[in-house]
Design a protein around this motif. Structure first.
Motif, PDB file in Angstrom:
ATOM      1  N   ASN A 102      -2.996   4.944   2.528  1.00 19.91           N
ATOM      2  CA  ASN A 102      -3.932   5.158   1.415  1.00 19.91           C
ATOM      3  C   ASN A 102      -3.860   6.613   0.951  1.00 19.91           C
ATOM      4  O   ASN A 102      -2.962   7.363   1.351  1.00 19.91           O
ATOM      5  CB  ASN A 102      -5.348   4.795   1.871  1.00 19.91           C
ATOM      6  CG  ASN A 102      -5.701   5.499   3.185  1.00 19.91           C
ATOM      7  OD1 ASN A 102      -5.046   6.474   3.569  1.00 19.91           O
ATOM      8  ND2 ASN A 102      -6.728   5.020   3.861  1.00 19.91           N
ATOM      9  N   ASN A 116       0.331   3.532  -3.115  1.00 20.12           N
ATOM     10  CA  ASN A 116      -0.512   4.709  -2.883  1.00 20.12           C
ATOM     11  C   ASN A 116       0.263   5.968  -2.513  1.00 20.12           C
ATOM     12  O   ASN A 116      -0.203   7.075  -2.736  1.00 20.12           O
ATOM     13  CB  ASN A 116      -1.532   4.439  -1.766  1.00 20.12           C
ATOM     14  CG  ASN A 116      -2.469   3.302  -2.110  1.00 20.12           C
ATOM     15  OD1 ASN A 116      -2.811   3.112  -3.268  1.00 20.12           O
ATOM     16  ND2 ASN A 116      -2.859   2.529  -1.112  1.00 20.12           N
ATOM     17  N   ASP A 128       0.830  -1.216   0.000  1.00 20.44           N
ATOM     18  CA  ASP A 128       0.000   0.000   0.000  1.00 20.44           C
ATOM     19  C   ASP A 128       0.861   1.262   0.000  1.00 20.44           C
ATOM     20  O   ASP A 128       0.587   2.217  -0.710  1.00 20.44           O
ATOM     21  CB  ASP A 128      -0.913   0.032   1.241  1.00 20.44           C
ATOM     22  CG  ASP A 128      -1.956  -1.070   1.199  1.00 20.44           C
ATOM     23  OD1 ASP A 128      -2.166  -1.653   0.128  1.00 20.44           O
ATOM     24  OD2 ASP A 128      -2.550  -1.354   2.262  1.00 20.44           O
TER      25      ASP A 128
END
Ligand code: ATP
Ligand code: ZN
Ligand code: MG
Ligand code: MG
Length: 471
Positions: free
Chosen positions: A362, A65, A61
Motif C-alpha cells: 500500500n 500502489n 496492489d
C-alpha cells in the motif's frame, strides 16, 4: 464478464511466462492470467485457494500502489482478481494444454484455486476498429539497462559488462539457448537512435524470451527455446510489408526487405522515445555516461554520428530505468542488509507485519522505500528500505513493455495529405498512432534474495571462465 456463465470455448491460449499462463477472450479485449506451479506438485497444490487469492491480490496492489507510482500511471493496467468456477478452469486447462510449448510444461496451470487476474488485452488495443488494418503490438522484455557502481561489486568485470550480456554466456553454456543474442540492454536504454536501432535489430534476430510481435492479438513472431531453428524472419517481413508499403517503391526485393525492417525498427524507436501521451518532455542527460556502455556490446562506438542525448524523461524506457536504478548497492552490497533484516525477524517475528515484508503493498510500503535514510545508520528501517528498493528494482528489471502500433485510418491520411505532400509521403515513415504499456509487475519474494546472490556468482564465474576470454 459474467463469472457464473464462463465457457472455455470463449477463451484461447495466448501465451505464458515462467510464473503464469495467459488466455485471451475470443471477442472482448481482455485476458485471464492464471498462476502456474511445478508439475511435480500437480497433485497437491503448494498453496490453498485463500493463499492463491491473496497472492494475486498482492500482485494487483503492488502494481497499482507501488509500481504505478514509480513507473507512471499512464503505462500501467493493474487488473482485478476474479474467482472462476473450478469446472471452467479445469476445462480450460485441458483445452490449452496441447498449445503450450513443450519447454514450458515443467509447470502446470493452477486448476485448484479458481483464482485469476483479469487484465485488458494489451495486444488488441480498444482504439482498433475491426474493419481497419489490425494493430501491431510489440512486446519487449528489456532487462537491466545500467551497470552497477564499482563501490559495491567484488568483480571488476561487473562494472564493464552488463548483466544481460554475461547471462547470455551462462544460458548458452547451460543449453537453455543454442545461440547467444547480441542484444544489449544498455544500447536500448541509451536514448541514442542508432544504438537503439541496433539493439532492436538484434532482438529481432534472436528474440529468445525478450521479443514478440502480435498482429490483431495473435502472436506472429517469437522464439522457441532450445530449438536449433531461428524464428522465421521472412514470415515476419511478410506480415510487416503491408504496414510499410510507403517505403516500398524500391527496385529489388532484397533492398525492400531491408527497408521494411528498417522502417519497422524506426517506428518502434519513435514509439519508445515518445512520451506515451502528453507533451514532449525534457531530455535527461545521463550523468553516468561511463556506466551506460557495455564492453560486450558489438555496437561500434565510433559509428555514433550524434552524441547520446539520453532518454526523454517521460518516455517508458526512462521510467523503467529510473526504477531499476533503485538497486543502488548491487546484490553484493544488498545481501548483508538482507541478512540483517532476516536476523531481526528471527529475533522479533512480530516485526514482519510492521515492516511489511510480505506486504500489504500500500502507500505505507511505498513511503518506506521512498523515505530511506541517505546513509546506513545501522537501523533495521534502513536495511528494510534498501531491501524493498531492491525488490522493486528487480520487478522493473523483469517487466515487459507492450508497444501498440495502430495504423492511422486511410481517410485521415487522405485528408491530411494534399497532393503536393503526397510525393513526400514515400520518403516518410508510415503514420501510426502508438501507445506503450508495462506488464508483468509481480512483487519478487523477500526470500528470493539469497538465490539472486548465488545466481549472480554463477553468472560472473561462468563469464570469467568462458565468455570473457572469447572475442
Ligand atoms: P515471466 O517469466 O516473464 O516473469 P510471467 O509468468 O510473469 O512471465 P507474464 O509476462 O505476465 O507472465 O505473461 C506471459 C505472457 O502473456 C506475456 O509475455 C505476454 O505475451 C502475455 N500477456 C501477459 N499479460 C498480458 C496482457 N494484459 N495483454 C496481452 N498479453 C499479455
Ligand atoms: Zn551488455
Ligand atoms: Mg513476463
Ligand atoms: Mg513475471
Amino acid at each position: 464478464m459474467e463469472l457464473d456463465k464462463m465457457d472455455e470455448n470463449d477463451w484461447k491460449y495466448h501465451g505464458e511466462g515462467n510464473k503464469s499462463l495467459v488466455v485471451s477472450h475470443v471477442q472482448h479485449p481482455r485476458v485471464l492470467r492464471l498462476l502456474k506451479y511445478p508439475a511435480e506438485d500437480s497433485e497437491n497444490p503448494p498453496q490453498t485457494a485463500e493463499q492463491a487469492y491473496r497472492q494475486i491480490q498482492n500482485i494487483v496492489d503492488f502494481s497499482s500502489n507501488v509500481m504505478s507510482s514509480l513507473l507512471g500511471e499512464k503505462f500501467i493496467h493493474s487488473g482485478e482478481v476474479v474467482k472462476l468456477p473450478l469446472e471452467f478452469v479445469r476445462q480450460l486447462s485441458i483445452k490449452v494444454q496441447h498449445q503450450r510449448p513443450a519447454w514450458r510444461c515443467d509447470k502446470v496451470m493452477d486448476i485448484y484455486s479458481g483464482c485469476a487476474l483479469c487484465l485488458p488485452n494489451l495486444t488488441s488495443p480498444a482504439l482498433h476498429q475491426p474493419t481497419h488494418t489490425p494493430p501491431l503490438c510489440i512486446e519487449i522484455k528489456p532487462k537491466c539497462g545500467f551497470l552497477p557502481s564499482p563501490k559495491h561489486v567484488s568483480k571488476d568485470i561487473k562494472t564493464k559488462v552488463c548483466r544481460y550480456c554475461m547471462h547470455q554466456h551462462y544460458k548458452v553454456a547451460n543449453g537453455k539457448w543454442k545461440r547467444r543474442s547480441f542484444y544489449c540492454p544498455l544500447d536500448l536504454f541509451s536514448g541514442n537512435r542508432q544504438r537503439m536501432h541496433f539493439a532492436i535489430k538484434h532482438l529481432i534476430e534472436e528474440p529468445q524470451n525478450n521479443f514478440k510481435v502480435f498482429k490483431g492479438g495473435q502472436c506472429i513472431y517469437s522464439s522457441k527455446e532450445g530449438s536449433d531453428e531461428s524464428p522465421d524472419m521472412n514470415s515476419l517481413l511478410h506480415h510487416l510489408r503491408p504496414y510499410f508499403l510507403h517505403a516500398n517503391n524500391r527496385m529489388n526485393c532484397h533492398v525492400t526487405c531491408k527497408a521494411v525492417l528498417n522502417d519497422f525498427i524506426q517506428v518502434l524507436v519513435n514509439a519508445l522515445l515518445s512520451s506515451g501521451g502528453g507533451d514532449g518532455g525534457v531530455v535527461a542527460d545521463r550523468q553516468a555516461e561511463g556506466r551506460s556502455f557495455c564492453e560486450a556490446s558489438i555496437f561500434n562506438k565510433e559509428r555514433i554520428r550524434h552524441g547520446s542525448r539520453g532518454l526523454p524523461t517521460d518516455s517508458v524506457l526512462f521510467r523503467i530505468l529510473q526504477t531499476q536504478m533503485l538497486d543502488t548497492l548491487d546484490i553484493e552490497g544488498l545481501y548483508p542488509l538482507y541478512r540483517q533484516v532476516e536476523q531481526h525477524l528471527q529475533d522479533f517475528p512480530k516485526e514482519r507485519t510492521r515492516l511489511q515484508i510480505e506486504g500489504p503493498y500500500n502507500e505505507a510500503f511505498l513511503e518506506k522505500l521512498q523515505k530511506c535514510p541517505a546513509e546506513d545508520d545501522g537501523s533495521v528501517e534502513y536495511a528494510v528500505a534498501k531491501v524493498h528498493q531492491y525488490r522493486v528494482a528487480m520487478t522493473a528489471k523483469d517487466c515487459s513493455i507492450m508497444v501498440a502500433l495502430v495504423p492511422s485510418s486511410e481517410e485521415e491520411e487522405d485528408n491530411e495529405n494534399l497532393s503536393s505532400q503526397r510525393q513526400l509521403r514515400d520518403f516518410r515513415p508510415p503514420a501510426f498512432s502508438y501507445s506503450a504499456s508495462i506488464l508483468d509487475l509481480d512483487p519478487k519474494p523477500f526470500d528470493s534474495i539469497p538465490r539472486q546472490l548465488r545466481l549472480d556468482q554463477k553468472i560472473v564465474t561462468c563469464y570469467l571462465r568462458t565468455g570473457g576470454a572469447l572475442p
